[in-house]
Design an enzyme around this catalytic site. Structure first.
Site, PDB file in Angstrom:
ATOM      1  N   GLN A 118       0.820  -1.218   0.000  1.00 21.46           N
ATOM      2  CA  GLN A 118       0.000   0.000   0.000  1.00 21.46           C
ATOM      3  C   GLN A 118       0.853   1.268   0.000  1.00 21.46           C
ATOM      4  O   GLN A 118       0.506   2.273   0.632  1.00 21.46           O
ATOM      5  CB  GLN A 118      -0.994   0.005   1.164  1.00 21.46           C
ATOM      6  CG  GLN A 118      -2.099  -1.049   0.999  1.00 21.46           C
ATOM      7  CD  GLN A 118      -3.300  -0.828   1.884  1.00 21.46           C
ATOM      8  OE1 GLN A 118      -3.185  -0.297   2.988  1.00 21.46           O
ATOM      9  NE2 GLN A 118      -4.475  -1.249   1.417  1.00 21.46           N
ATOM     10  N   LYS A 167       3.824   6.474   8.483  1.00 20.91           N
ATOM     11  CA  LYS A 167       3.306   5.800   9.670  1.00 20.91           C
ATOM     12  C   LYS A 167       4.189   6.029  10.897  1.00 20.91           C
ATOM     13  O   LYS A 167       3.688   6.234  12.011  1.00 20.91           O
ATOM     14  CB  LYS A 167       3.196   4.307   9.360  1.00 20.91           C
ATOM     15  CG  LYS A 167       2.489   3.483  10.406  1.00 20.91           C
ATOM     16  CD  LYS A 167       2.326   2.044   9.924  1.00 20.91           C
ATOM     17  CE  LYS A 167       1.589   1.194  10.949  1.00 20.91           C
ATOM     18  NZ  LYS A 167       1.400  -0.195  10.473  1.00 20.91           N
TER      19      LYS A 167
END
Length: 571
Positions: A118, A167
């Site tokens: 992703q 992230k």
């Protein structure tokens, strides 16, 4: 004694920045790379998260919110496909100068460029369609980048800004400090226009015999509608508006010429062709307005007022540019014009064009037509509604027949022409203006592109009225096929594949209604407005092969209009 700054995680910094920016709503969809943000969001109480059903819908909702309120719309999605699903909405916002900040999740910093699960280079993908974008590489830069994002999105010529959040940055910690101001080298929007240029403009308008105000969406964005009214009223100046400019000046006023351009009024297009002083206010001389550049408004002295210096001479060479915010410039211009120009003869010409080619449609055969539906909605709402139109024939009929009285009441996709805009944008508009009736109007084709967002409307019990103009065609494409492509209706007939829209509405938790009768239009509109505890979907089955006129063919001059169909055809 040195004051210690709080140590906060990237997720905490993110939400504290949104709080300081007075963000009320965030439109989003969770996913792996932003789970830490959603973990913290669970306990956030100063804003409301609206769960969408598709990330494109999230951006259109943020657009609807921003267009209706004038505030920055905010989006939060995950990485990879979550981020790439926002691209159409971001491009739409870029073309229409809508202030957005789009936050996208990203894979951890050490995985960037490694084709991780992703991962998508959303910064690279969106660089041509954002005003600016950021990839946050250090948690220490997070707060300042968010501050810059909101400033860039909302200042000068508004537009979308993307902030990509790896992230690990969301999870990292640092001292928190939110800057009070923003200083960006090379980015200093001009607010006040040059005084000598404004004086020259006033002199030209005063001496004009056939002046015309050509008003775009920039007047609405700058909050300059009161100044526009003052300038027009005190000097009896005709006002023609672009599609995005509708609502900048009251549509029912005698000075309004309505919309200009490809499907504009006959008299507005004749006026722009024959005027001697053309004053462009917050408009960009779009090709749908100008037609052939070499034939456009050849008799006029052109004044262009715009906050974006890049817009000056971009499409049409002008005689007098004034860079700055329309609100300030219009106020100065009005004060400089101490005597109005002599426009009585000019108004006689304009009114003759009105009589020569009025905005009419067939009424004698008893068939249901879109123009009638729009006229009834306009009469019932008296301009006191927010109309969110999709893209196609109905969009142009709305622009021609709905009388917009107020700014920020006309929400539509202009520059990009994005089918599927209306359903989600209406939801965003509701959160911006719950005090106003919100009416979404779509064609049967465009409605199906984002109809999944009916679930979002139903889940939040929003009393939005979703009106479908169903002619069982991709109507505007069919119109071009009839006029310019040998009547070969290639893949535009939806009659065998359209769903039962009443059943669709009910399946999504909405009230569904349908009619093909002229006599039932008022009854269904009234019934829809009487329902206030959930969304309502009303399908209007209209004449299949009606066409939008007037129409300027591609490549023609703005006054070379087709005003009616030569051989009537109905199915």
């Amino acid at each position: 004694m040195k004051q210690h700054k709080p140590i906060m995680s990237g997720a905490d910094i993110f939400f504290e920045c949104l709080r300081l920016e007075n963000v009320e709503y965030i439109f989003g969809y969770p996913g792996g790379s932003v789970l830490k943000l959603y973990e913290h969001l669970y306990d956030v109480d100063f804003l409301k998260h609206i769960l969408v059903r598709h990330e494109q819908g999230a951006v259109h909702m943020a657009e609807g919110y921003a267009k209706a309120s004038g505030k920055v719309g905010v989006v939060l999605v995950t990485s990879g496909p979550g981020a790439t699903n926002t691209v159409t909405g971001i491009a739409d916002a870029y073309m229409d100068s809508v202030p957005l900040v789009v936050f996208t999740g990203q894979v951890a910093s050490h995985l960037i460029g490694k084709d991780a699960f992703q991962e998508a280079d959303i910064v690279g993908i969106t660089r041509p369609i954002t005003k600016h974008n950021f990839l946050v590489r250090d948690v220490k830069d997070l707060a300042s980048n968010i501050k810059k994002a909101f400033y860039i999105a909302s200042s000068g010529k508004p537009g979308p800004v993307l902030v990509d959040l790896p992230k690990d940055i969301i999870a990292a910690k640092c001292e928190f400090e939110y800057p009070d101001t923003v200083e960006l080298r090379g980015y200093k929007p001009t607010i006040f226009g040059h005084s000598s240029q404004i004086k020259k403009a006033a002199e030209k308008i005063h001496k004009a015999k056939r002046p015309l105000l050509y008003v775009g969406g920039g007047v609405i964005m700058s909050g300059a509608t009161d100044e526009l009214k003052l300038l027009a009223k005190e000097n009896k100046l005709p006002v023609a508006m672009t599609l995005q400019g509708l609502g900048a000046y009251p549509g029912s006023d005698e000075l309004s010429l309505g919309m200009i351009g490809m499907h504009g009024t006959y008299w507005a297009n004749q006026a722009i062709t024959n005027c001697d002083v053309l004053v462009s206010l917050g408009a960009r001389f779009d090709d749908r307005v100008t037609g052939r550049i070499d034939k456009f408004s050849l008799k006029s002295y052109k004044i262009h007022i715009d906050i974006d210096p890049a817009a000056i001479d971009k499409n049409v060479l002008v005689d007098l540019p004034i860079v700055g915010d329309a609100k300030h410039i219009l106020a100065e211009l009005a004060s400089e014009l101490t005597e109005p120009p002599a426009t009585d003869e000019w108004w006689e010409e304009i009114n003759a064009w009105r009589e020569e080619c009025p905005m009419e449609y067939e009424k004698s055969d008893g068939l249901l037509r879109t123009e009638y539906i729009i006229e009834r909605i306009s009469e019932k709402t008296k301009g006191n509604a927010i109309i969110v139109s999709d893209v196609g024939q109905h969009q142009m009929w709305i622009a021609q027949h709905y009388k917009y009285e107020n700014p920020r009441s006309n929400l539509t996709s202009g520059g990009l022409g994005t089918m599927g805009f209306s359903v989600p944008a209406a939801i965003g508009a509701y959160f911006a203006r719950p005090d106003k009736p919100i009416i979404s109007i779509s064609g049967d084709g465009g409605f199906q592109m984002n109809m999944q967002e009916l679930i979002t409307a139903a889940a939040n019990k929003l009393p939005i009225k979703f009106f479908i103009i169903n002619n069982n065609f991709l109507g505007m494409v069919r119109q071009w096929q009839e006029l310019f492509h040998a009547e070969k209706y290639s893949f535009t007939d939806l009659s065998q594949s359209n769903p039962d829209f009443v059943k669709v509405a009910e399946a999504f938790g909405c009230v569904g209604m349908s009619t093909s009768s002229v006599e039932e239009v008022d009854k269904l509109i009234d019934k829809a407005f009487a329902i206030t505890d959930r969304p309502v979907v009303v399908e209007f089955k209209v004449v299949r092969e009606d066409m939008v006129f007037p129409m300027v063919p591609a490549g023609a001059s703005i006054n070379d209009m087709i005003v009616k169909r030569l051989s009537p055809k109905l199915m």
